[in-house]
Write a protein that holds these residues in place. Sequence first.
Motif, short mmCIF file in Angstrom:
data_model
loop_
_atom_site.label_atom_id
_atom_site.label_comp_id
_atom_site.label_asym_id
_atom_site.label_seq_id
_atom_site.Cartn_x
_atom_site.Cartn_y
_atom_site.Cartn_z
N GLU A 40 0.83 -1.20 0.00
CA GLU A 40 0.00 0.00 0.00
C GLU A 40 0.87 1.26 0.00
O GLU A 40 2.00 1.25 0.50
N ASN A 65 1.17 13.29 -1.46
CA ASN A 65 -0.06 12.64 -1.02
C ASN A 65 0.32 11.46 -0.13
O ASN A 65 1.42 10.91 -0.23
N TYR A 66 -0.61 11.13 0.77
CA TYR A 66 -0.36 10.14 1.80
C TYR A 66 -1.48 9.12 1.87
O TYR A 66 -2.63 9.40 1.51
N GLY A 67 -1.13 7.94 2.37
CA GLY A 67 -2.15 6.96 2.66
C GLY A 67 -3.07 7.46 3.77
O GLY A 67 -2.64 8.23 4.64
N ASP A 68 -4.33 7.03 3.74
CA ASP A 68 -5.30 7.51 4.72
C ASP A 68 -4.88 7.21 6.15
O ASP A 68 -5.20 7.96 7.08
N PHE A 69 -4.15 6.14 6.34
CA PHE A 69 -3.78 5.72 7.69
C PHE A 69 -2.70 6.62 8.30
O PHE A 69 -2.45 6.57 9.49
N LYS A 77 -2.56 9.99 8.63
CA LYS A 77 -3.25 10.92 9.54
C LYS A 77 -2.29 11.90 10.21
O LYS A 77 -2.32 12.11 11.43
#
Length: 115
Positions: A46, A58-62, A64
């Motif tokens: 991921e 941009n970042y993974g949703d996790f 945070k």
Amino acid sequence: QVQLVESGGGLVQAGGSLRLSCAVSGSIFSINAMGWYRQAPGKQRELVARITSGGSTNYGDFVKGRFTISRDNTKNTIYLQMNSLKPEDTAVYYCNALITPYMYWGQGTQVTVSS
């Protein structure tokens, strides 16, 4: 030949921090984007964070707000500052570079977060 060399993984307690580095070497004209992905046992790889040549991220949703990706274009190097680490962040972290039209991967670095 393009090579990606990662460093900075290791073992850390929950709530701690680590900084990963990835340096790209070889025949490079321009790097379009670089990023970090991770893969935990039994799970799909991921996206963790990505940064373009223009500096867009941009970042993974996790993530945070816990991780920050940065880039030193003079050194063809990216960094991933990871704070407030959780046990669920345990995974092999892979560096990735898009040098159009090819995608390159590093060998991976293990990050283990103990509870």
